[in-house]
Design a protein around this motif. Sequence first.
Motif, short mmCIF file in Angstrom:
data_model
loop_
_atom_site.label_atom_id
_atom_site.label_comp_id
_atom_site.label_asym_id
_atom_site.label_seq_id
_atom_site.Cartn_x
_atom_site.Cartn_y
_atom_site.Cartn_z
N UNK A 1 45.64 34.65 40.43
CA UNK A 1 46.80 34.00 41.03
C UNK A 1 47.23 34.82 42.25
N UNK A 2 47.88 34.15 43.20
CA UNK A 2 48.34 34.85 44.38
C UNK A 2 47.31 34.99 45.47
N UNK A 3 46.18 34.29 45.35
CA UNK A 3 45.14 34.26 46.38
C UNK A 3 44.67 35.64 46.81
N UNK A 4 44.27 36.52 45.87
CA UNK A 4 43.77 37.83 46.28
C UNK A 4 42.44 37.72 47.00
N UNK A 5 42.23 38.58 48.01
CA UNK A 5 40.94 38.60 48.69
C UNK A 5 39.93 39.30 47.80
N UNK A 6 38.64 39.28 48.16
CA UNK A 6 37.62 39.88 47.27
C UNK A 6 37.90 41.34 46.92
N UNK A 7 38.40 42.13 47.86
CA UNK A 7 38.67 43.54 47.57
C UNK A 7 39.79 43.67 46.53
N UNK A 8 40.83 42.85 46.66
CA UNK A 8 41.93 42.89 45.69
C UNK A 8 41.46 42.39 44.33
N UNK A 9 40.62 41.35 44.31
CA UNK A 9 40.07 40.88 43.05
C UNK A 9 39.30 42.01 42.34
N UNK A 10 38.52 42.76 43.11
CA UNK A 10 37.74 43.85 42.52
C UNK A 10 38.67 44.91 41.93
N UNK A 11 39.75 45.24 42.62
CA UNK A 11 40.69 46.25 42.10
C UNK A 11 41.36 45.76 40.82
N UNK A 12 41.74 44.50 40.79
CA UNK A 12 42.35 43.95 39.58
C UNK A 12 41.38 43.97 38.40
N UNK A 13 40.13 43.57 38.65
CA UNK A 13 39.13 43.59 37.58
C UNK A 13 38.82 45.01 37.13
N UNK A 14 38.79 45.95 38.07
CA UNK A 14 38.59 47.35 37.70
C UNK A 14 39.68 47.82 36.74
N UNK A 15 40.91 47.42 37.01
CA UNK A 15 42.03 47.86 36.19
C UNK A 15 41.91 47.34 34.76
N UNK A 16 41.56 46.07 34.60
CA UNK A 16 41.46 45.54 33.23
C UNK A 16 40.21 46.09 32.54
N UNK A 17 39.13 46.32 33.29
CA UNK A 17 37.92 46.89 32.67
C UNK A 17 38.19 48.29 32.15
N UNK A 18 38.96 49.10 32.89
CA UNK A 18 39.30 50.44 32.41
C UNK A 18 40.22 50.38 31.19
N UNK A 19 41.17 49.45 31.22
CA UNK A 19 42.08 49.31 30.08
C UNK A 19 41.33 48.92 28.82
N UNK A 20 40.34 48.03 28.95
CA UNK A 20 39.55 47.61 27.79
C UNK A 20 38.69 48.76 27.26
#
Length: 336
Positions: free
Chosen positions: A89-108
């Motif tokens: 949500x919020x139309x993140x660009x590819x770099x922002x999408x990668x940072x968001x996915x990195x955050x949830x992958x580390x949390x998991x």
Amino acid sequence: MRAPREYHSLDDVRQALAGRLGRGHVPALFGRLDWFEALHRHCCAQLPLRILHAQEGEAEVWLFLVAPAPRRISALANWYSFSWAPIFLGAPDPAAQARLLDAVARALLAQCAQIDLYPLEDGTELLNALRRAGWFTVSRPMGGRHLLKMEGRSFEDYWAARPGRLRNLVRRKGRNSPFALSISDRLTDDLWTDYVDVHARSWKDAEPASGLDFLRALAEREAAAGTLRLGFARLDGRAVATQLWTIEHGVALIHKLSHDRACDGGSPGTLLSHAMFEQAIDQDRVTLIDYGTGDNGYKRDWMEQRVPLQRIDAFNPRAASAWLPAARTAISALVG
């Protein structure tokens, strides 16, 4: 970036989203909150929810997951799901999408030993994020979705390009056919009774009660929105074939087909498909028809494109319990 948050209640998720994954904001059925709510309520209510959310400014990612076993999580999806993916949500660009996915992958990684995610149409970015976080991952093709892109064609144009055996079958069986065909955008108790009756006599395995409850909830919700297309073929008034479609934003989704095996000789299901495709193309003016997952041979006659689906299995190398499953999965992927 805020630390990712985990939700265990869809009521809490609904409150946090404040309608942002509703029909008015999300055009695709499989990315809406009401889809996940119905799927969990009717098909896997016994599985604890593990819904991950990460946010960076206005950009967000949501992962709808369940926990089928301690320290193991899976996509909140099943055979009714044509696809599953992280929802941005919020139309993140590819770099922002990668940072968001990195955050949830580390949390998991801090909480779980094993992850399995399916069906993914393109899991590349999620796979990369899991690997960057330290997960051992195995990605493999698993089935596909069958699509038809209309590209401005009429039904007559489309039908002329179908295999000769299919066109000949419809011509022969349609000549003096005893079946009455109908397509409704409403759902009544009588129509649903007909649907269940056909399914009980279908070539398909019996639908579990939870599955029928889920499908009725889907049909009711989509009928209220005007997107339901519930087709029937009837013989002497009794339904002998049925199809449940939805059509929205120019996209037709074929959810379920059933027919009475005793009527196979007359091909009522094929004749009903012909009518459903014709109405979807010439009246509803769809631009895409999606036959969903599964590589059933008959789909190739009606569709023109197969999109491969992907499954991701991820294993936490810090968890000894994941080592043997990781080895078995890697070997299985190598040998196909």
